[in-house]
Design an enzyme around this catalytic site. Structure first.
Site, PDB file in Angstrom:
ATOM      1  N   TRP A  65       0.823  -1.206   0.000  1.00  0.00           N
ATOM      2  CA  TRP A  65       0.000   0.000   0.000  1.00  0.00           C
ATOM      3  C   TRP A  65       0.863   1.265   0.000  1.00  0.00           C
ATOM      4  O   TRP A  65       0.353   2.358  -0.108  1.00  0.00           O
ATOM      5  CB  TRP A  65      -0.871   0.056   1.258  1.00  0.00           C
ATOM      6  CG  TRP A  65      -1.885  -1.000   1.410  1.00  0.00           C
ATOM      7  CD1 TRP A  65      -1.980  -2.184   0.732  1.00  0.00           C
ATOM      8  CD2 TRP A  65      -2.970  -0.984   2.334  1.00  0.00           C
ATOM      9  NE1 TRP A  65      -3.055  -2.905   1.186  1.00  0.00           N
ATOM     10  CE2 TRP A  65      -3.687  -2.183   2.170  1.00  0.00           C
ATOM     11  CE3 TRP A  65      -3.408  -0.067   3.283  1.00  0.00           C
ATOM     12  CZ2 TRP A  65      -4.811  -2.495   2.927  1.00  0.00           C
ATOM     13  CZ3 TRP A  65      -4.514  -0.375   4.034  1.00  0.00           C
ATOM     14  CH2 TRP A  65      -5.212  -1.576   3.854  1.00  0.00           C
TER      15      TRP A  65
HETATM   16 FE1  SF4 Z   1       3.793  -1.874   2.324  1.00  0.00          FE
HETATM   17 FE2  SF4 Z   1       5.014  -1.626   4.685  1.00  0.00          FE
HETATM   18 FE3  SF4 Z   1       2.581  -0.565   4.357  1.00  0.00          FE
HETATM   19 FE4  SF4 Z   1       2.906  -3.219   4.458  1.00  0.00          FE
HETATM   20  S1  SF4 Z   1       3.275  -1.742   6.125  1.00  0.00           S
HETATM   21  S2  SF4 Z   1       1.658  -2.095   2.981  1.00  0.00           S
HETATM   22  S3  SF4 Z   1       4.894  -3.498   3.404  1.00  0.00           S
HETATM   23  S4  SF4 Z   1       4.497   0.058   3.299  1.00  0.00           S
END
Ligand code: SF4
Ligand code: SF4
Length: 153
Positions: free
Chosen positions: A43
């Site tokens: 995300w």
């Molecule tokens: Fe991507 Fe990190 Fe967010 Fe998970 S926590 S969606 S790996 S940015």
């Protein structure tokens, strides 16, 4: 920009696994280190970057943003409550950004287990947990039951 883990910096604490809303941070069962199992599903919320105490998570810049020869470094500074971004372009230019990690003191937000479990009326309510008080409003609009799909009343 999806994230990736420097496995030599990771200590396998699992904070990124717990916080990832896309459930794509996993611990490698052999090496006991975290890795992003599906960067395409990232995300790009950077919750994992903010949560990692070892500065072990960075992101890969997209080609239009930081083409070949670039680097993007993320530095989480808990004592300052900031995340710093250092972007180096291949022509040598550098851009630095500093963003607050949060606007409330560390430890001041209660976790789900600190609240009593919802009762049956709350389970049928259209409001999400802690609404409307968490939104600092008196009431929220609700849908009349006549607009519900059959069986959802
Ligand atoms: Fe991507 Fe990190 Fe967010 Fe998970 S926590 S969606 S790996 S940015
Ligand atoms: Fe490794 Fe950081 Fe994830 Fe902990 S939060 S498992 S140190 S990448």
């Amino acid at each position: 920009m999806p994230t990736f883990v420097y496995m030599t910096s990771c200590d396998g604490c699992g904070y990124c696994v717990d916080i990832c809303p896309s459930d794509i941070m996993h611990i490698d069962p052999t090496y006991r280190r975290a890795f992003n199992v599906e960067p395409n599903m990232c995300w790009e919320c950077y919750s994992c970057v903010k949560a990692c105490p070892q500065q072990a998570i960075d992101c890969r810049g997209y080609a239009d943003f930081a083409p070949l020869g670039h680097s993007v470094r993320v530095l989480r500074e808990e004592e300052k409550a900031t995340v710093s971004w250092r972007i180096k372009f291949r022509d040598g230019r550098e851009k630095n950004f500093v963003s607050p990690i949060r606007t409330t003191p560390w430890g001041s937000i209660k976790g789900p287990s600190d609240y009593p479990p919802p009762d049956s009326a709350a389970m049928r309510s259209q409001a999400l947990a802690h609404e409307p008080e968490a939104l600092k409003v008196a009431t929220l609009p609700t849908l009349p039951s006549t607009r519900f799909k059959k069986g959802l009343v």
